[in-house]
Design an enzyme around this catalytic site. Structure first.
Site, PDB file in Angstrom:
ATOM      1  N   ASP A  49       3.502  -6.861  10.390  1.00 57.01           N
ATOM      2  CA  ASP A  49       4.799  -6.388   9.883  1.00 57.01           C
ATOM      3  C   ASP A  49       5.719  -5.759  10.927  1.00 57.01           C
ATOM      4  OD1 ASP A  49       3.467  -7.184   7.602  1.00 57.01           O
ATOM      5  OD2 ASP A  49       3.635  -5.283   6.532  1.00 57.01           O
ATOM      6  N   ASP A  96       5.831  -8.710   5.676  1.00 53.52           N
ATOM      7  CA  ASP A  96       5.988  -8.193   4.329  1.00 53.52           C
ATOM      8  C   ASP A  96       7.158  -8.983   3.743  1.00 53.52           C
ATOM      9  OD1 ASP A  96       4.766  -6.162   2.733  1.00 53.52           O
ATOM     10  OD2 ASP A  96       6.532  -4.874   2.951  1.00 53.52           O
ATOM     11  N   HIS A 103       8.953  -9.478   0.230  1.00 50.10           N
ATOM     12  CA  HIS A 103       9.100  -9.132  -1.189  1.00 50.10           C
ATOM     13  C   HIS A 103      10.243  -9.887  -1.874  1.00 50.10           C
ATOM     14  CE1 HIS A 103       6.182  -6.035  -0.570  1.00 50.10           C
ATOM     15  NE2 HIS A 103       6.965  -5.253   0.136  1.00 50.10           N
ATOM     16  N   HIS A 150      11.291  -6.226  -6.501  1.00 55.16           N
ATOM     17  CA  HIS A 150       9.820  -6.156  -6.414  1.00 55.16           C
ATOM     18  C   HIS A 150       9.282  -4.862  -7.034  1.00 55.16           C
ATOM     19  CE1 HIS A 150       5.844  -5.898  -4.307  1.00 55.16           C
ATOM     20  NE2 HIS A 150       5.871  -7.188  -4.563  1.00 55.16           N
ATOM     21  N   HIS A 178      12.946  -3.049   0.504  1.00 52.69           N
ATOM     22  CA  HIS A 178      12.704  -3.419   1.901  1.00 52.69           C
ATOM     23  C   HIS A 178      12.136  -4.821   2.008  1.00 52.69           C
ATOM     24  CE1 HIS A 178       8.742  -2.090   0.525  1.00 52.69           C
ATOM     25  NE2 HIS A 178       8.232  -2.836   1.481  1.00 52.69           N
ATOM     26  N   LYS A 197       3.194 -11.943   2.870  1.00 55.02           N
ATOM     27  CA  LYS A 197       2.424 -11.254   1.826  1.00 55.02           C
ATOM     28  C   LYS A 197       3.344 -10.359   1.027  1.00 55.02           C
ATOM     29  CE  LYS A 197       1.397  -7.503   4.991  1.00 55.02           C
ATOM     30  NZ  LYS A 197       2.225  -6.494   4.313  1.00 55.02           N
ATOM     31  N   CYS A 235      -0.044  -0.905   5.908  1.00 57.39           N
ATOM     32  CA  CYS A 235      -0.445  -2.299   6.081  1.00 57.39           C
ATOM     33  C   CYS A 235      -1.475  -2.509   7.194  1.00 57.39           C
ATOM     34  CB  CYS A 235       0.791  -3.170   6.259  1.00 57.39           C
ATOM     35  SG  CYS A 235       1.753  -3.213   4.726  1.00 57.39           S
TER      36      CYS A 235
HETATM   37  C1  VGL Z   1       4.334  -1.332   4.427  1.00 58.38           C
HETATM   38  C2  VGL Z   1       4.978   0.176   2.840  1.00 58.38           C
HETATM   39  C3  VGL Z   1       5.493  -0.834   2.064  1.00 58.38           C
HETATM   40  C4  VGL Z   1       3.707  -1.577   5.761  1.00 58.38           C
HETATM   41  C5  VGL Z   1       4.837  -2.365   3.661  1.00 58.38           C
HETATM   42  O1  VGL Z   1       3.989  -2.618   6.402  1.00 58.38           O
HETATM   43  O2  VGL Z   1       2.913  -0.714   6.194  1.00 58.38           O
HETATM   44  N1  VGL Z   1       4.407  -0.069   4.022  1.00 58.38           N
HETATM   45  N2  VGL Z   1       5.400  -2.090   2.483  1.00 58.38           N
HETATM   46 ZN    ZN Z   2       6.335  -3.641   1.401  1.00 55.11          ZN
END
Ligand code: VGL
Ligand code: ZN
Length: 242
Positions: free
Chosen positions: A47, A85, A87, A91, A120, A145, A190
């Site tokens: 990410d 990430d 979404h 979401h 996000h 994901k 993550c």
């Molecule tokens: C993440 C919060 C929400 C991450 C992703 O990449 O750590 N944290 N979505």
């Molecule tokens: Zn996320």
């Protein structure tokens, strides 16, 4: 009698060697300083997207600092997987999808407690793109994901319902990859969930601390390191790699 003596001498020698190793820790330090990346290892870059970089929608403090570290690390790896990430609009992990809730509060979902985030990494937006300076042309897989509207997925292996798999374990196993080195954002979400699930799936797992940055909600970074340590995940620095 002679036989007996020599056996005892051998035992004493062995004991001495074990003692030395235990006392000095020399062997341990030497191996940590020169970890060799073999062909059965993969780097996982979690990410490193605009959303998690200062200026993005869910910025991780100093998140941009991981980019040059990861770029340099990637040159040591034949095998690299990048995650995103990814979404849907609206979401379930977005506070905006829960009337009356604010970002960083939690709510109960059918699969358990969910932290609610600012909107996000919405599919197809600039915010969801990989950081422009991430330079890993030889990365082989970009895995997305968190695309199921009703389920979050911090982990690159398994979604938050702990039922749906992303296919990453199968991908790595079919490619005969046995060891993963996890880097990226965010350490306490993550990265940690990916590392823990990699371990559960039977991989040897290293997390490269200086190639990660955390969000840190109520001590979540320290908790994540404790949980990872308890599962046998190794915490290393990029300088530990040969
Ligand atoms: C993440 C919060 C929400 C991450 C992703 O990449 O750590 N944290 N979505
Ligand atoms: Zn996320």
């Amino acid at each position: 009698m002679n036989n007996k003596m020599s056996r005892r001498d051998t035992l004493r020698l062995l004991g001495g060697a074990g003692m030395l190793a235990a006392l000095g820790g020399v062997g341990l330090r030497a191996s940590a300083a020169g970890i060799k990346i073999d062909g059965a290892s993969a780097l996982i870059v979690v990410d490193v997207q605009n959303c998690f970089i200062p200026g993005g929608t869910l910025p991780v403090g100093k998140g941009d600092e991981v980019v040059p570290v990861i770029n340099a690390l990637s040159k040591k790896f034949k095998n690299v997987v990048i995650t995103q990430d990814w979404h849907t609009k609206g979401h379930v992990s977005f506070a905006s999808a829960h009337p009356g809730k604010k970002p960083f509060e939690t709510t109960k979902l059918p699969y358990g407690e969910q932290v609610l985030w600012p909107d996000h990494c919405v599919q197809g937006t600039k915010d969801a793109e990989l950081h422009k300076d991430l330079a890993i042309p030889h990365a082989q897989l970009i895995l997305r994901k968190g695309f199921h509207e009703e389920t979050d997925s911090y982990s690159a292996f398994q979604e938050a319902d702990r039922k749906a798999n992303t296919g990453l374990a199968g991908y790595l196993k079919e490619r005969k990859l046995k060891t993963v080195y996890v880097t990226g954002l965010a350490t306490d979400f993550c990265v940690a969930w990916t590392a823990l699930d990699a371990r559960s799936a039977g991989f040897e797992v290293y997390v490269i601390e200086d190639a990660c940055r955390g969000i840190d909600l109520n001590g979540s970074v320290a908790k994540a390191w404790d949980a990872m340590k308890a599962k046998g995940i190794k915490r290393i620095q990029s300088s530990d790699l040969a």
